[in-house]
Enzyme design. Structure first.
Site, PDB file in Angstrom:
ATOM      1  N   LYS A  89       0.845  -1.189   0.000  1.00  0.00           N
ATOM      2  CA  LYS A  89       0.000   0.000   0.000  1.00  0.00           C
ATOM      3  C   LYS A  89       0.876   1.233   0.000  1.00  0.00           C
ATOM      4  O   LYS A  89       1.786   1.371   0.831  1.00  0.00           O
ATOM      5  CB  LYS A  89      -0.899   0.013   1.248  1.00  0.00           C
ATOM      6  N   GLN A 110       6.870   3.906   4.094  1.00  0.00           N
ATOM      7  CA  GLN A 110       5.482   3.452   4.097  1.00  0.00           C
ATOM      8  C   GLN A 110       5.308   2.179   4.922  1.00  0.00           C
ATOM      9  O   GLN A 110       4.246   1.956   5.503  1.00  0.00           O
ATOM     10  CB  GLN A 110       5.020   3.208   2.654  1.00  0.00           C
ATOM     11  N   LYS A 113       4.937   3.556   8.460  1.00  0.00           N
ATOM     12  CA  LYS A 113       3.728   4.373   8.554  1.00  0.00           C
ATOM     13  C   LYS A 113       2.479   3.496   8.576  1.00  0.00           C
ATOM     14  O   LYS A 113       1.584   3.665   9.421  1.00  0.00           O
ATOM     15  CB  LYS A 113       3.669   5.345   7.370  1.00  0.00           C
ATOM     16  N   LYS A 125       5.395   1.823  -3.045  1.00  0.00           N
ATOM     17  CA  LYS A 125       5.335   3.166  -3.629  1.00  0.00           C
ATOM     18  C   LYS A 125       5.576   3.040  -5.126  1.00  0.00           C
ATOM     19  O   LYS A 125       6.193   2.072  -5.587  1.00  0.00           O
ATOM     20  CB  LYS A 125       6.391   4.078  -3.011  1.00  0.00           C
ATOM     21  N   GLY A 164      -3.059   7.951  -4.442  1.00  0.00           N
ATOM     22  CA  GLY A 164      -2.513   9.151  -5.049  1.00  0.00           C
ATOM     23  C   GLY A 164      -1.332   9.677  -4.252  1.00  0.00           C
ATOM     24  O   GLY A 164      -1.049   9.236  -3.144  1.00  0.00           O
ATOM     25  N   ASP A 165      -0.627  10.627  -4.827  1.00  0.00           N
ATOM     26  CA  ASP A 165       0.486  11.313  -4.165  1.00  0.00           C
ATOM     27  C   ASP A 165       0.678  12.611  -4.947  1.00  0.00           C
ATOM     28  O   ASP A 165      -0.252  13.055  -5.642  1.00  0.00           O
ATOM     29  CB  ASP A 165       1.748  10.431  -4.170  1.00  0.00           C
ATOM     30  N   THR A 208      -4.947  13.509   5.265  1.00  0.00           N
ATOM     31  CA  THR A 208      -3.562  13.737   5.690  1.00  0.00           C
ATOM     32  C   THR A 208      -3.447  15.034   6.481  1.00  0.00           C
ATOM     33  O   THR A 208      -2.813  15.076   7.548  1.00  0.00           O
ATOM     34  CB  THR A 208      -2.613  13.766   4.481  1.00  0.00           C
ATOM     35  N   ASN A 239      -2.691  19.885  -1.282  1.00  0.00           N
ATOM     36  CA  ASN A 239      -3.742  19.205  -0.543  1.00  0.00           C
ATOM     37  C   ASN A 239      -3.474  19.115   0.954  1.00  0.00           C
ATOM     38  O   ASN A 239      -4.322  19.440   1.781  1.00  0.00           O
ATOM     39  CB  ASN A 239      -3.920  17.793  -1.120  1.00  0.00           C
ATOM     40  N   SER A 377      -7.146   5.641   3.547  1.00  0.00           N
ATOM     41  CA  SER A 377      -7.042   4.717   2.415  1.00  0.00           C
ATOM     42  C   SER A 377      -7.337   3.297   2.876  1.00  0.00           C
ATOM     43  O   SER A 377      -8.002   2.521   2.179  1.00  0.00           O
ATOM     44  CB  SER A 377      -5.637   4.777   1.801  1.00  0.00           C
TER      45      SER A 377
END
Length: 444
Positions: A89, A110, A113, A125, A164-165, A208, A239, A377
């Site tokens: 993820k 990640q 996290k 990623k 998304g990123d 976030t 964002n 997510s």
């Protein structure tokens, strides 16, 4: 006995020309050295060595045709790092700066996290050096379809679930989901960040930024303070920054700055709801530059500068990696900042973090403080699996609970001699859950 120096020497030798990835590993190793010596079962099984090596790295060509009929070629990636506690993820980033080092750093972060959220998600990623800025919707669609025509082979609802990123928002997620559906014939939760009408989650866009403020509130609460009345410096205007500002305003704080790659604005009166609405329209609709805020509201604009020299109580770096250096950290200290919490991924350099530690600044690393996005997510994945949806209030409440739980884990593992080191706490707590799963599953 864990030999930190030898370990890092081997990591550097195996990963030449990957400074961002090396930086991320060095931070984690710095936190884990004593923990590993106290728990030799992890060193005996070479858990950290295995964790630092991705399960696989996929690199592929993306060919597409622009509006002028010219063939364009980009490079696509997916780094699947670790799936010990759940499907891979992590987001997809579309930006000219994308390379393997950046994606490996992000994928490695990640792992920890996602572990901290308590949800069943591994670390990964991906992305491309494609730049969506300045492209038409038709060009973005063509690129996304070409990108997904290769990526679909490696992902799935129970395999790898990208999100998304930077450079990948609702538009890009929509185009990629449509292409995935076309080439596989399946409607499944393979991407998060989808539209609400077709499998998306409430509060995903805001998560976030909102989560960052919830984490800051927990830090302040632990220190016997509150967010109301605090003055805040924010970098970035995308964002994460927008929704951190939104939640900070709602909590009674005063936000003084926002920035983009050209410079920053300083608003002595504070950014209110109407001004934030202007920022959202400027950045999300008109793709404008932040100096336009200064022109409209008659405030100061500092071209080519970062906002870390202004006086405030709290700093929230929400732009990009390595935006705060040692000199910036010293400026923050000099100007009264007592708390720094990362909205971006690794925006503080190792030298900056040392300044925070030396000056006893409360500091939250991004793997903890910006985990709200991936947390929601994860909730989107759960909703997709159940074919159910949650209301805004339900998701927001759950987000606040997850961020409080992450804070509690970081505090528990980071508390030493009455002082909490949130970096150590986040790394140890995130590592232990994944490491235990890897031990249970054998050498694979």
């Amino acid at each position: 006995m864990f030999d930190k120096k030898q370990f890092l020497k081997e990591i550097n030798a195996k990963n030449p020309h990957q400074p961002e990835f090396i930086q991320a590993v060095e931070e984690v190793v710095g936190s884990l050295s004593q923990f590993l010596n106290d728990n030799p079962k992890y060193t005996d099984a070479k858990i950290l060595e295995r964790m630092c090596e991705p399960d696989r790295v996929v690199s592929f060509r993306v060919s597409w045709v622009d509006d002028e009929g010219k063939v364009q070629v980009n490079r696509g990636y997916r780094v699947q790092f670790n799936n010990a506690i759940g499907p891979y993820k992590g987001g997809l980033r579309f930006h000219p700066s994308v390379n393997l080092s950046i994606l490996k750093f992000l994928g490695f972060e990640q792992i920890f996290k996602n572990s901290l959220t308590g949800l069943s998600m591994g670390g990964g990623k991906g992305g491309s050096d494609f730049d969506p800025h300045g492209k038409s919707d038709a060009e973005v669609m063509k690129f996304c379809q070409a990108f997904m025509s290769e990526l679909y082979k490696y992902i799935g609802a129970d395999v790898d679930v990208p999100a998304g990123d930077i450079g990948v928002g609702a538009r890009e997620i929509g185009f990629m989901f449509g292409q995935y559906k076309r080439v596989t014939g399946r409607f499944e939760g393979v991407l998060t960040g989808k539209g609400l009408g077709w499998g998306g989650s409430a509060i995903r866009t805001e998560a976030t930024g909102y989560g960052l403020i919830y984490f800051v509130e927990e830090m302040l609460k632990q220190a016997g303070e509150q967010l109301k009345g605090k003055e805040i410096l924010v970098s970035g205007s995308g964002n994460v920054a927008q929704h951190a500002i939104e939640k900070a305003i709602a909590k009674g704080a005063k936000v003084l700055t926002v920035s983009d790659s050209d410079g920053y604005i300083y608003d002595n009166e504070g950014i209110n709801e109407d001004k934030l609405k202007f920022i959202k329209e400027l950045k999300n609709v008109n793709r404008g530059r932040i100096h336009e805020y200064a022109e409209k509201f008659k405030v100061q604009y500092f071209e080519g500068k970062k906002p870390w020299g202004e006086k405030a109580d709290i700093a929230l770096p929400c732009a990009t990696e390595n935006e705060i250096f040692a000199e910036d950290a010293n400026s923050l200290v000099k100007n009264g900042v007592k708390l720094v919490a990362e909205g971006a991924n690794m925006p503080s350099t190792a030298e900056a973090i040392e300044v925070y530690r030396e000056k006893e600044i409360l500091f939250a690393p991004g793997k903890a403080s910006n985990a709200g996005g991936v947390a929601v997510s994860g909730l989107e994945m759960s909703q997709n699996s159940q074919r159910l949806s949650m209301s805004d209030d339900e998701v927001d409440k759950k987000l606040a609970e997850i961020m409080a739980d992450i804070h509690a884990k970081c505090y528990k593992h980071g508390l030493k001699n009455g002082v909490v080191d949130y970096v150590d706490g986040a790394n140890i707590a995130g590592f232990q859950k994944v490491a235990d799963a890897m031990l249970a599953q054998g050498v694979i």
